[in-house]
Motif scaffolding. Structure first.
Motif, PDB file in Angstrom:
ATOM      1  N   PRO A 151      11.154   1.070  -3.040  1.00 18.71           N
ATOM      2  CA  PRO A 151      10.023   1.989  -3.206  1.00 18.71           C
ATOM      3  C   PRO A 151      10.273   2.939  -4.372  1.00 18.71           C
ATOM      4  O   PRO A 151      11.377   3.461  -4.530  1.00 18.71           O
ATOM      5  CB  PRO A 151       9.982   2.743  -1.872  1.00 18.71           C
ATOM      6  N   LEU A 152       9.262   3.152  -5.189  1.00 20.68           N
ATOM      7  CA  LEU A 152       9.372   4.055  -6.341  1.00 20.68           C
ATOM      8  C   LEU A 152       8.638   5.373  -6.116  1.00 20.68           C
ATOM      9  O   LEU A 152       8.743   6.286  -6.938  1.00 20.68           O
ATOM     10  CB  LEU A 152       8.813   3.381  -7.599  1.00 20.68           C
ATOM     11  N   ASN A 153       7.877   5.457  -5.021  1.00 25.14           N
ATOM     12  CA  ASN A 153       7.108   6.666  -4.711  1.00 25.14           C
ATOM     13  C   ASN A 153       6.177   7.059  -5.864  1.00 25.14           C
ATOM     14  O   ASN A 153       6.146   8.216  -6.301  1.00 25.14           O
ATOM     15  CB  ASN A 153       8.056   7.819  -4.368  1.00 25.14           C
ATOM     16  N   VAL A 154       5.435   6.072  -6.358  1.00 25.15           N
ATOM     17  CA  VAL A 154       4.474   6.309  -7.430  1.00 25.15           C
ATOM     18  C   VAL A 154       3.056   6.253  -6.867  1.00 25.15           C
ATOM     19  O   VAL A 154       2.840   5.852  -5.721  1.00 25.15           O
ATOM     20  CB  VAL A 154       4.643   5.272  -8.563  1.00 25.15           C
ATOM     21  N   GLN A 155       2.090   6.628  -7.693  1.00 21.59           N
ATOM     22  CA  GLN A 155       0.698   6.644  -7.269  1.00 21.59           C
ATOM     23  C   GLN A 155       0.190   5.221  -7.027  1.00 21.59           C
ATOM     24  O   GLN A 155       0.376   4.331  -7.858  1.00 21.59           O
ATOM     25  CB  GLN A 155      -0.154   7.311  -8.351  1.00 21.59           C
ATOM     26  N   ARG A 156      -0.448   5.009  -5.894  1.00 23.28           N
ATOM     27  CA  ARG A 156      -1.011   3.691  -5.570  1.00 23.28           C
ATOM     28  C   ARG A 156      -2.405   3.544  -6.171  1.00 23.28           C
ATOM     29  O   ARG A 156      -3.147   4.526  -6.315  1.00 23.28           O
ATOM     30  CB  ARG A 156      -1.109   3.515  -4.052  1.00 23.28           C
ATOM     31  N   GLU A 157      -2.745   2.319  -6.511  1.00 19.18           N
ATOM     32  CA  GLU A 157      -4.077   1.987  -6.975  1.00 19.18           C
ATOM     33  C   GLU A 157      -4.805   1.207  -5.889  1.00 19.18           C
ATOM     34  O   GLU A 157      -4.173   0.523  -5.090  1.00 19.18           O
ATOM     35  CB  GLU A 157      -3.999   1.125  -8.248  1.00 19.18           C
ATOM     36  N   ARG A 158      -6.114   1.298  -5.867  1.00 19.28           N
ATOM     37  CA  ARG A 158      -6.898   0.491  -4.925  1.00 19.28           C
ATOM     38  C   ARG A 158      -7.032  -0.920  -5.512  1.00 19.28           C
ATOM     39  O   ARG A 158      -8.054  -1.290  -6.083  1.00 19.28           O
ATOM     40  CB  ARG A 158      -8.261   1.101  -4.659  1.00 19.28           C
ATOM     41  N   SER A 159      -5.946  -1.682  -5.366  1.00 23.26           N
ATOM     42  CA  SER A 159      -5.913  -3.033  -5.917  1.00 23.26           C
ATOM     43  C   SER A 159      -4.996  -3.887  -5.069  1.00 23.26           C
ATOM     44  O   SER A 159      -4.199  -3.370  -4.271  1.00 23.26           O
ATOM     45  CB  SER A 159      -5.409  -3.018  -7.366  1.00 23.26           C
ATOM     46  N   ILE A 160      -5.120  -5.190  -5.238  1.00 23.99           N
ATOM     47  CA  ILE A 160      -4.227  -6.102  -4.529  1.00 23.99           C
ATOM     48  C   ILE A 160      -3.494  -6.964  -5.556  1.00 23.99           C
ATOM     49  O   ILE A 160      -4.005  -7.253  -6.631  1.00 23.99           O
ATOM     50  CB  ILE A 160      -4.984  -6.977  -3.499  1.00 23.99           C
ATOM     51  N   LEU A 161      -2.286  -7.346  -5.182  1.00 26.24           N
ATOM     52  CA  LEU A 161      -1.401  -8.080  -6.086  1.00 26.24           C
ATOM     53  C   LEU A 161      -1.148  -9.475  -5.544  1.00 26.24           C
ATOM     54  O   LEU A 161      -0.908  -9.651  -4.342  1.00 26.24           O
ATOM     55  CB  LEU A 161      -0.077  -7.322  -6.236  1.00 26.24           C
TER      56      LEU A 161
END
Length: 279
Positions: free
Chosen positions: A88-98
């Protein structure tokens, strides 16, 4: 070989006969030649595999598949991921799927696009791939399908390790729609990064993702798959619980250290089998 040998088999060559590879759909001279070549390759693969002192499989599903194709019962040796890299990098999440994996029909990218279009607000899909079978045709087909269904897609090829880890950390979730994947490292990498997975309940993913604990598994049905994606994207409490559970599960059961320990035991087993057979 006249020395003890261990063959770590990810899957038999006979996988090419699985229907989603579609080379045999049209009856023409080229496909008849392909069929003859593949039959020859499968027979050589089977003969070679049967000469190994010991065969290891990457999942329970693969173990059964190897026995079915080779007539030899292999030993299980799960793989793992580098949990220092995938973290985990604890960065901002985007509303997207990978979606990570080679561009080909066996990876189910078309099924994913069809599933996402069932959502009331379809999130964008980011595809990361290292290889493509007929990239100029299959990728164009996916783009055409996405445009027709109103789904936003993007493609990245051969990203760096750091970029891949960042992609796992910025996506809301990772999807794994592959057909009959023997094990699948993508779900493990994603969970190690604290990102839950939505996948189809078949083959190896049934051993890596725990349904309703580290992710969600569904039937190969675009409506059910779409509902699972929407549920995880909208229920933040469940999403947060699965983020934490996924990382914990990988640290407990899916590290390279554990995989290596099991490999060392299987190497010792191969030596024992060889010595006993020589006496």
């Amino acid at each position: 070989l006249r020395i003890p040998s261990l063959y770590y088999c990810h899957e038999p060559v006979a996988k090419i006969l699985e229907p989603h590879y579609r080379f045999h759909e049209k009856r023409n001279l080229l496909n008849q030649l392909k069929s003859t070549f593949f039959s020859w390759s499968i027979s050589i693969d089977r003969a070679n595999a049967r000469q190994a002192t010991l065969i290891c499989a990457n999942s329970l599903y693969s173990r059964e598949n190897i026995y079915r194709n080779y007539g030899i019962y292999p030993r299980l040796n799960y793989l793992g991921v580098d949990t220092d890299l995938f973290r985990p990098l604890n960065v901002q999440r985007e509303r997207s799927i990978l979606c990570v994996g080679a561009l080909n029909s066996a990876k189910g990218q078309d099924f994913l696009i069809q599933s996402v279009r069932t959502l009331s607000q379809p999130p964008p899909i980011r595809f990361i791939y290292n290889f493509a079978y007929g990239v100029d045709t299959y990728q164009k087909d996916l783009i055409k399908l996405a445009h027709k269904l109103g789904v936003s897609v993007s493609f990245d090829n051969l990203v760096t390790d750091d970029a891949l880890v960042n992609a796992y950390n910025t996506a809301t979730l990772t999807v794994f729609p592959s057909l009959l994947e023997p094990l699948g490292l993508v779900p493990l990498e994603s969970m190690a990064c604290g990102t839950p997975v939505v996948g189809v309940a078949e083959a190896g993913i049934r051993e890596t993702v725990i349904n309703d604990e580290t992710g969600l598994l569904t039937e190969r049905d675009p409506i059910e798959f779409g509902k699972a994606i929407e549920y995880l994207m909208n229920d933040k409490a469940v999403w947060s619980r699965m983020c934490a559970s996924g990382r914990q599960k990988v640290l407990k059961s899916w590290t390279w250290e554990k995989a290596t320990q099991q490999l060392e035991l299987n190497i010792q087993k191969a030596l024992e089998i060889y010595v006993n057979a020589s006496e």
